[in-house]
Design an enzyme around this catalytic site. Structure first.
Site, PDB file in Angstrom:
ATOM      1  N   ASP A   1       2.828  -0.132  -7.946  1.00  0.00           N
ATOM      2  CA  ASP A   1       2.536   1.398  -8.197  1.00  0.00           C
ATOM      3  C   ASP A   1       3.248   2.275  -7.416  1.00  0.00           C
ATOM      4  O   ASP A   1       3.654   2.047  -6.221  1.00  0.00           O
ATOM      5  CB  ASP A   1       1.052   1.517  -8.037  1.00  0.00           C
ATOM      6  CG  ASP A   1       0.172   1.113  -9.193  1.00  0.00           C
ATOM      7  OD1 ASP A   1       0.805   0.302 -10.154  1.00  0.00           O
ATOM      8  OD2 ASP A   1      -1.183   1.101  -8.902  1.00  0.00           O
TER       9      ASP A   1
ATOM     10  N   HIS B   1       1.627   5.573 -15.484  1.00  0.00           N
ATOM     11  CA  HIS B   1       0.600   5.766 -14.368  1.00  0.00           C
ATOM     12  C   HIS B   1      -0.038   7.062 -14.521  1.00  0.00           C
ATOM     13  O   HIS B   1      -0.562   7.696 -13.702  1.00  0.00           O
ATOM     14  CB  HIS B   1       0.958   5.576 -13.083  1.00  0.00           C
ATOM     15  CG  HIS B   1      -0.043   4.961 -11.892  1.00  0.00           C
ATOM     16  ND1 HIS B   1      -1.118   4.285 -12.252  1.00  0.00           N
ATOM     17  CD2 HIS B   1      -0.134   5.125 -10.692  1.00  0.00           C
ATOM     18  CE1 HIS B   1      -2.120   4.201 -11.437  1.00  0.00           C
ATOM     19  NE2 HIS B   1      -1.384   4.777 -10.202  1.00  0.00           N
TER      20      HIS B   1
ATOM     21  N   HIS C   1      -1.680  11.899 -12.256  1.00  0.00           N
ATOM     22  CA  HIS C   1      -2.481  10.993 -11.703  1.00  0.00           C
ATOM     23  C   HIS C   1      -4.063  11.404 -11.726  1.00  0.00           C
ATOM     24  O   HIS C   1      -4.734  11.275 -10.594  1.00  0.00           O
ATOM     25  CB  HIS C   1      -2.074  10.719 -10.250  1.00  0.00           C
ATOM     26  CG  HIS C   1      -2.592   9.594  -9.534  1.00  0.00           C
ATOM     27  ND1 HIS C   1      -3.677   9.288  -8.660  1.00  0.00           N
ATOM     28  CD2 HIS C   1      -2.045   8.150  -9.588  1.00  0.00           C
ATOM     29  CE1 HIS C   1      -4.132   8.019  -8.402  1.00  0.00           C
ATOM     30  NE2 HIS C   1      -3.016   7.046  -8.905  1.00  0.00           N
TER      31      HIS C   1
ATOM     32  N   HIS D   1       2.133  -1.925  -3.482  1.00  0.00           N
ATOM     33  CA  HIS D   1       2.803  -0.652  -3.416  1.00  0.00           C
ATOM     34  C   HIS D   1       4.282  -0.512  -2.704  1.00  0.00           C
ATOM     35  O   HIS D   1       4.126  -1.377  -1.753  1.00  0.00           O
ATOM     36  CB  HIS D   1       1.796   0.381  -2.728  1.00  0.00           C
ATOM     37  CG  HIS D   1       0.541   0.407  -3.602  1.00  0.00           C
ATOM     38  ND1 HIS D   1      -0.558  -0.184  -3.455  1.00  0.00           N
ATOM     39  CD2 HIS D   1       0.154   1.491  -4.615  1.00  0.00           C
ATOM     40  CE1 HIS D   1      -1.564   0.047  -4.354  1.00  0.00           C
ATOM     41  NE2 HIS D   1      -1.087   0.937  -4.960  1.00  0.00           N
TER      42      HIS D   1
END
Length: 264
Positions: free
Chosen positions: A71, A122, A126, A220
């Site tokens: 991510d 994504h 967000h 991440h």
């Protein structure tokens, strides 16, 4: 402004993993029961919803496959190193990016695509999908898709990871109707606190303790621990007989007749 973005994303990431099986006002927070038996973790009632709308959190074939996913909300300077390791080891990955990341790091997004990795959606800003209607979610996804297409050769995005790990049956259905495949994860740990890194061995051990056949791993790229541990992880997992696959291979295997794919 950059620091504010980092703080906000860190808070949201913490909520997405620290509240497993939590009923939220508009839906649920993704979570599962961890184990160290090297088995796919149990997600309880979530499994039926995921199956209904073609979503994934693991590969249930029994094969020793691993699917690396990252991510990317903002950049800390480690993604180039991660890409270097993936290239050296010929390991595919999926990078779930936000609009902020695409705008801030277009060259990295381009490099990901040029080197054969998949860009996942994504969302652009967000947000929490569970408090949005279908049209607003569609706009979030399409705006991000357009941004990626402007800086790379990947013109469409097939996979979506919901911001904050929050979802509902409606959000699963709506994104499915829009042509997206939801991708959750079966292996993750708190790795995004840039000021609280614990050394590469910590990240390595977290992955090795939880690894299992069919794992969809969430990491991440803001983590220096992950960047330093990745080579060690890949080397050891290959020694243990694991193969690294792309999400495209997972979905293809799931949809093609087993005899064609060589499973029978």
């Amino acid at each position: 402004m950059r620091n504010q973005v980092k703080i906000l994303i860190s808070i949201l990431l913490f909520l997405s993993i620290s509240l497993p099986h939590t009923a939220l006002a508009g839906g649920y927070g993704w979570g599962y029961k961890k184990n160290n038996n090297h088995e796919i973790p149990d997600v309880g009632k979530y499994k039926d919803m995921l199956d209904k709308y073609g979503a994934y959190y693991a590969d249930f074939s029994g094969e020793k496959n691993i699917y690396l996913t990252f991510d990317n909300g903002y950049e800390e300077g480690y993604t180039d190193n991660i890409l270097d390791v993936l290239k050296k080891e010929k390991v595919p990955a999926t990078f779930f990016v936000t609009g902020h990341y695409v705008k801030d790091q277009p060259e990295l997004v381009k490099r990901m695509v040029d080197e054969g990795h998949i860009i996942g959606n994504h969302s652009y800003h967000h947000p929490d999908f569970t408090i949005m209607d279908k049209d607003k979610i569609k706009k979030e996804l399409q705006t991000l898709e357009k941004a990626v297409a402007e800086v790379s050769d990947q013109k469409s995005l097939r996979y979506v990871r919901p911001p904050r790990g929050t979802f509902s049956e409606n959000t699963l259905k709506w994104t499915y109707d829009l042509g997206y495949t939801h991708i959750f994860w079966s292996l993750a740990f708190i790795d995004w606190h840039t000021k609280k890194q614990k050394g590469w061995k910590y990240a390595y051990e977290q992955v090795m303790d939880q690894i299992h056949p069919g794992a969809i791993v969430l990491l991440h790229t803001v983590s220096s621990d992950n960047a330093e541990a990745l080579q060690h992880m890949i080397t050891e997992l290959k020694k243990q007989g694991y193969s690294f696959k792309s999400l495209d291979e997972l979905v293809m295997k799931d949809h093609l007749p087993k005899v064609i794919y060589g499973l029978e």
